[in-house]
Design an enzyme around this catalytic site. Structure first.
Site, PDB file in Angstrom:
ATOM      1  N   ASP A 154     -53.448 -53.004  20.906  1.00 12.24           N
ATOM      2  CA  ASP A 154     -53.750 -51.653  20.426  1.00 12.24           C
ATOM      3  C   ASP A 154     -55.224 -51.272  20.587  1.00 12.24           C
ATOM      4  OD1 ASP A 154     -51.130 -51.418  19.633  1.00 12.24           O
ATOM      5  OD2 ASP A 154     -51.524 -51.606  17.487  1.00 12.24           O
TER       6      ASP A 154
ATOM      7  N   LYS B 155     -54.182 -44.700  14.391  1.00 15.09           N
ATOM      8  CA  LYS B 155     -53.142 -44.169  15.291  1.00 15.09           C
ATOM      9  C   LYS B 155     -51.795 -44.162  14.590  1.00 15.09           C
ATOM     10  CE  LYS B 155     -51.043 -48.329  16.018  1.00 15.09           C
ATOM     11  NZ  LYS B 155     -49.732 -48.716  15.564  1.00 15.09           N
TER      12      LYS B 155
END
Ligand code: ATP
Length: 295
Positions: free
Chosen positions: A135, A8
């Protein structure tokens, strides 16, 4: 069972003041990008981890590996022994601010769930992900999402087109807790505003407009990452000089992210970054990318 999981980039990372528990409230706009790890789960006599890839020597192979912790949590939930061999094919930079460990945790969870036939409901998988790290839920869902709380409460976001990125991978990692500690030091005595998602940034994502997105990218951890690793400024400058629309530190760094106009421009920026000698390697990746997927 093999699961592919994306890295990401945070296109916005707004960080609030430290809470009494030490965590920070965030407005974290995640975008999954097309750099992937693969996690393969195979039945075994006991839990063990192997890893291959250019950064494999930096990945812990004991039970502190986030993929191992994911397997243990899933097994405990179903009253099973976590007897599995997890093999990680690592392409996401380690300790690079691209959520590589989180990706492996999400991948391990999905791979073990498929291997063991435990059919865990999606909402429960997301709960386990949130226990493993802020995350990790996003690594499971992919695409784009706004994370609030510690970043783990997710709202999916619309993305109207493909964005072309270049990632400049630095030599050596940066520890995420160390970067937050530096953020706390730099903001001591300063009024830190409440973290809020930027409406112009969400609009730019929804439109798929790289120029508009470039104008709105922001990372509140960037000053802290640059303070700990001043040489990152040279990498950012090299990418901007080569025609990137915008440059920013990815999450807690030290990977730098460059948003470009299109695929040919991304190739030019990557070549210039490599030639500049300011990074270890430069990687191209389109976005958005899908979340953890059983292959
Ligand atoms: P984030 O962007 O979520 O802050 P990161 O990309 O900066 O994370 P990771 O690659 O996830 O960092 O690794 C951070 C540390 O976690 C590593 O230095 C390593 O010691 C440890 N770690 C545990 N499990 C893993 C894993 N599966 N892959 C890589 N590192 C792992």
């Amino acid at each position: 069972m093999t699961v592919r999981v994306p890295a990401k980039v945070n296109v916005q990372l707004a960080v609030g003041a430290a809470r009494p528990d030490g965590f920070h409230d965030l407005a974290n706009v995640f975008l999954a990008v097309g750099l992937y790890d693969e996690v393969t789960a195979t039945a075994a006599d006991e839990l063990h981890i192997t890893c291959e890839g250019p950064d494999a020597d930096q990945v812990p192979l004991d039970h502190t590996n986030l993929a191992a912790r994911a397997a243990q949590k899933l097994a405990a939930r179903h009253g099973l022994a976590p007897d599995v061999h997890l093999h990680i094919t690592k392409d996401i930079p380690v300790a690079g601010g691209m959520a590589g460990g989180s990706a492996d945790a999400a991948g391990a969870l999905l791979a073990c769930d498929a291997l063991w036939g435990t059919n865990t409901p999606r909402a429960e998988l997301l709960d386990i992900c949130a226990e493993l790290g802020s995350d990790v839920p996003f690594s499971l869902v992919g695409g784009a999402a706004l994370g609030t709380g510690r970043g783990e409460r997710l709202r999916p976001l619309e993305v109207g087109g493909t964005f072309h990125w270049v990632f400049a991978v630095a030599d050596g990692g940066l520890s995420t807790p160390a970067v937050y500690a530096e953020f706390d030091r730099l903001t001591e005595g300063v009024e830190v505003p409440e973290p809020l998602a930027s409406k112009p940034l969400l609009d730019a994502l929804a439109k798929g407009d790289p120029t508009a997105l470039a104008a709105t990218l922001s990372n509140d951890l960037q000053p802290a990452a640059l303070s700990l690793r001043p040489s990152l400024a040279d990498t950012l400058a090299a990418g901007t000089a080569a025609g990137a629309l915008a440059a920013l530190v990815s999450g807690s760094g030290p990977t730098n992210a460059f948003l470009t106009r299109d695929a040919p421009s991304a190739t030019k920026v990557a070549e210039a970054l490599l030639a500049s000698g300011t990074c270890r390697t430069a990687r191209l990746a389109p976005s958005p990318a899908p979340g953890a997927t059983v292959l």
